[in-house]
Design a protein around this motif. Structure first.
Motif, PDB file in Angstrom:
ATOM      1  N   ALA A 192      -7.341   1.847  -5.996  1.00  0.00           N
ATOM      2  CA  ALA A 192      -7.461   2.615  -4.762  1.00  0.00           C
ATOM      3  C   ALA A 192      -7.732   1.679  -3.593  1.00  0.00           C
ATOM      4  CB  ALA A 192      -8.588   3.641  -4.879  1.00  0.00           C
ATOM      5  N   VAL A 193      -7.305   2.094  -2.404  1.00  0.00           N
ATOM      6  CA  VAL A 193      -7.504   1.323  -1.181  1.00  0.00           C
ATOM      7  C   VAL A 193      -8.343   2.178  -0.226  1.00  0.00           C
ATOM      8  CG1 VAL A 193      -6.376   0.169   0.763  1.00  0.00           C
ATOM      9  CG2 VAL A 193      -5.265   0.193  -1.486  1.00  0.00           C
ATOM     10  N   GLU A 194      -9.462   1.608   0.268  1.00  0.00           N
ATOM     11  CA  GLU A 194     -10.339   2.318   1.200  1.00  0.00           C
ATOM     12  C   GLU A 194     -10.520   1.512   2.476  1.00  0.00           C
ATOM     13  OE1 GLU A 194     -14.069   3.264  -0.662  1.00  0.00           O
ATOM     14  OE2 GLU A 194     -13.137   4.644  -2.075  1.00  0.00           O
ATOM     15  N   MET A 195     -10.860   2.245   3.559  1.00  0.00           N
ATOM     16  CA  MET A 195     -11.144   1.624   4.855  1.00  0.00           C
ATOM     17  C   MET A 195     -12.358   2.289   5.483  1.00  0.00           C
ATOM     18  SD  MET A 195      -7.398   1.182   6.634  1.00  0.00           S
ATOM     19  CE  MET A 195      -8.029   0.151   7.953  1.00  0.00           C
ATOM     20  N   ARG A 196     -13.044   1.541   6.338  1.00  0.00           N
ATOM     21  CA  ARG A 196     -14.159   2.090   7.096  1.00  0.00           C
ATOM     22  C   ARG A 196     -13.650   3.259   7.945  1.00  0.00           C
ATOM     23  NH1 ARG A 196     -17.931  -1.176  11.478  1.00  0.00           N
ATOM     24  NH2 ARG A 196     -19.411   0.502  11.804  1.00  0.00           N
ATOM     25  N   GLY A 220      -5.035   5.144   0.383  1.00  0.00           N
ATOM     26  CA  GLY A 220      -3.860   4.992  -0.452  1.00  0.00           C
ATOM     27  C   GLY A 220      -4.179   4.232  -1.726  1.00  0.00           C
ATOM     28  N   TYR A 221      -3.115   3.687  -2.323  1.00  0.00           N
ATOM     29  CA  TYR A 221      -3.216   2.920  -3.566  1.00  0.00           C
ATOM     30  C   TYR A 221      -2.332   1.685  -3.474  1.00  0.00           C
ATOM     31  CZ  TYR A 221      -5.775   6.465  -6.163  1.00  0.00           C
ATOM     32  OH  TYR A 221      -6.755   7.320  -6.608  1.00  0.00           O
ATOM     33  N   VAL A 222      -2.619   0.720  -4.335  1.00  0.00           N
ATOM     34  CA  VAL A 222      -1.741  -0.435  -4.481  1.00  0.00           C
ATOM     35  C   VAL A 222      -0.528   0.033  -5.275  1.00  0.00           C
ATOM     36  CG1 VAL A 222      -1.491  -2.743  -5.477  1.00  0.00           C
ATOM     37  CG2 VAL A 222      -3.664  -2.081  -4.413  1.00  0.00           C
ATOM     38  N   GLY A 223       0.674  -0.237  -4.770  1.00  0.00           N
ATOM     39  CA  GLY A 223       1.906   0.157  -5.451  1.00  0.00           C
ATOM     40  C   GLY A 223       1.961  -0.419  -6.856  1.00  0.00           C
ATOM     41  N   ASN A 224       2.575   0.335  -7.791  1.00  0.00           N
ATOM     42  CA  ASN A 224       2.610  -0.150  -9.168  1.00  0.00           C
ATOM     43  C   ASN A 224       3.922   0.160  -9.879  1.00  0.00           C
ATOM     44  OD1 ASN A 224       1.439  -1.610 -11.209  1.00  0.00           O
ATOM     45  ND2 ASN A 224       0.429   0.140 -12.152  1.00  0.00           N
ATOM     46  N   SER A 225       4.996   0.323  -9.125  1.00  0.00           N
ATOM     47  CA  SER A 225       6.296   0.513  -9.778  1.00  0.00           C
ATOM     48  C   SER A 225       7.359  -0.235  -8.970  1.00  0.00           C
ATOM     49  CB  SER A 225       6.654   1.999  -9.877  1.00  0.00           C
ATOM     50  OG  SER A 225       7.153   2.467  -8.644  1.00  0.00           O
ATOM     51  N   THR A 226       8.479  -0.479  -9.606  1.00  0.00           N
ATOM     52  CA  THR A 226       9.558  -1.188  -8.918  1.00  0.00           C
ATOM     53  C   THR A 226      10.068  -0.397  -7.722  1.00  0.00           C
ATOM     54  OG1 THR A 226      11.149  -0.252 -10.462  1.00  0.00           O
ATOM     55  CG2 THR A 226      10.304  -2.448 -10.959  1.00  0.00           C
ATOM     56  N   ASN A 227       9.835   0.904  -7.710  1.00  0.00           N
ATOM     57  CA  ASN A 227      10.268   1.736  -6.592  1.00  0.00           C
ATOM     58  C   ASN A 227       9.316   1.690  -5.400  1.00  0.00           C
ATOM     59  OD1 ASN A 227      12.525   2.679  -8.022  1.00  0.00           O
ATOM     60  ND2 ASN A 227      11.307   4.254  -9.003  1.00  0.00           N
ATOM     61  N   THR A 228       8.080   1.223  -5.616  1.00  0.00           N
ATOM     62  CA  THR A 228       7.083   1.257  -4.550  1.00  0.00           C
ATOM     63  C   THR A 228       6.571  -0.110  -4.114  1.00  0.00           C
ATOM     64  OG1 THR A 228       5.253   1.539  -6.131  1.00  0.00           O
ATOM     65  CG2 THR A 228       6.269   3.548  -5.240  1.00  0.00           C
ATOM     66  N   ILE A 258       0.864  -1.183   0.000  1.00  0.00           N
ATOM     67  CA  ILE A 258       0.000   0.000   0.000  1.00  0.00           C
ATOM     68  C   ILE A 258       0.901   1.235   0.000  1.00  0.00           C
ATOM     69  CG2 ILE A 258      -1.803   1.265   1.220  1.00  0.00           C
ATOM     70  CD1 ILE A 258      -2.488  -1.506   2.551  1.00  0.00           C
ATOM     71  N   VAL A 259       0.657   2.130  -0.950  1.00  0.00           N
ATOM     72  CA  VAL A 259       1.454   3.348  -1.079  1.00  0.00           C
ATOM     73  C   VAL A 259       0.537   4.572  -1.076  1.00  0.00           C
ATOM     74  CG1 VAL A 259       3.260   2.160  -2.374  1.00  0.00           C
ATOM     75  CG2 VAL A 259       1.421   3.320  -3.605  1.00  0.00           C
ATOM     76  N   GLY A 260       1.129   5.737  -0.980  1.00  0.00           N
ATOM     77  CA  GLY A 260       0.378   6.980  -1.081  1.00  0.00           C
ATOM     78  C   GLY A 260      -0.402   7.347   0.160  1.00  0.00           C
ATOM     79  N   PHE A 261      -0.245   6.582   1.226  1.00  0.00           N
ATOM     80  CA  PHE A 261      -1.023   6.846   2.438  1.00  0.00           C
ATOM     81  C   PHE A 261      -0.657   8.179   3.073  1.00  0.00           C
ATOM     82  CE2 PHE A 261       2.291   3.745   3.278  1.00  0.00           C
ATOM     83  CZ  PHE A 261       3.092   4.435   4.181  1.00  0.00           C
ATOM     84  N   LYS A 262       0.546   8.681   2.780  1.00  0.00           N
ATOM     85  CA  LYS A 262       0.964   9.985   3.323  1.00  0.00           C
ATOM     86  C   LYS A 262       0.096  11.114   2.776  1.00  0.00           C
ATOM     87  CE  LYS A 262       5.697   8.466   3.953  1.00  0.00           C
ATOM     88  NZ  LYS A 262       7.078   8.562   3.507  1.00  0.00           N
TER      89      LYS A 262
END
Length: 116
Positions: A43-47, A53-61, A9-13
């Motif tokens: 995209a990733v959601e929670m109650r 955030g999002y599911v990572g999609n690069s070799t860096n993430t 999971i990325v982008g949570f910041k």
């Protein structure tokens, strides 16, 4: 789905940080078909928190041993469910839930499944 599928999971910041994350927490995955930056964005959601955030999609993430959004994209429906399995100081890893695992969650009327 064959075998366990883990993802980073990325982008949570950009949202709530790691604050809403807890091991075992339920996640809703939604294909973001109108994402201007990534044709395979999930995209990733929670109650209580909404998008986290999002599911990572690069070799860096994407952590080694986890799948990228591109690898998951055709393996999940437009919406799917996962659970948080690991949380580090700067990261979280989720596991895609099988249909059977989701069906078990549905047996509990108070489960987050009904509120995401």
């Amino acid at each position: 789905m064959d075998g366990e599928m883990f993802f980073t999971i990325v982008g949570f910041k950009n949202y709530h940080g790691l604050k809403p994350f807890k091991v075992g927490g339920l996640l809703k995955l939604i294909k973001d078909k109108v994402n201007a930056y990534d044709d395979e964005a999930i995209a990733v959601e929670m109650r209580y928190a909404g998008k986290v955030g999002y599911v990572g999609n690069s070799t860096n993430t994407v952590f080694r041993g986890t799948m990228s959004a591109g690898r998951l994209y055709d393996k999940i429906a437009d919406e799917g469910y996962a659970q948080i399995k690991f949380i580090g100081q700067n990261s979280a890893i989720g596991k895609i839930l099988s249909k059977e695992e989701v069906d078990i969650l549905k047996e509990d009327p108070d489960c987050d499944f009904y509120y995401i």
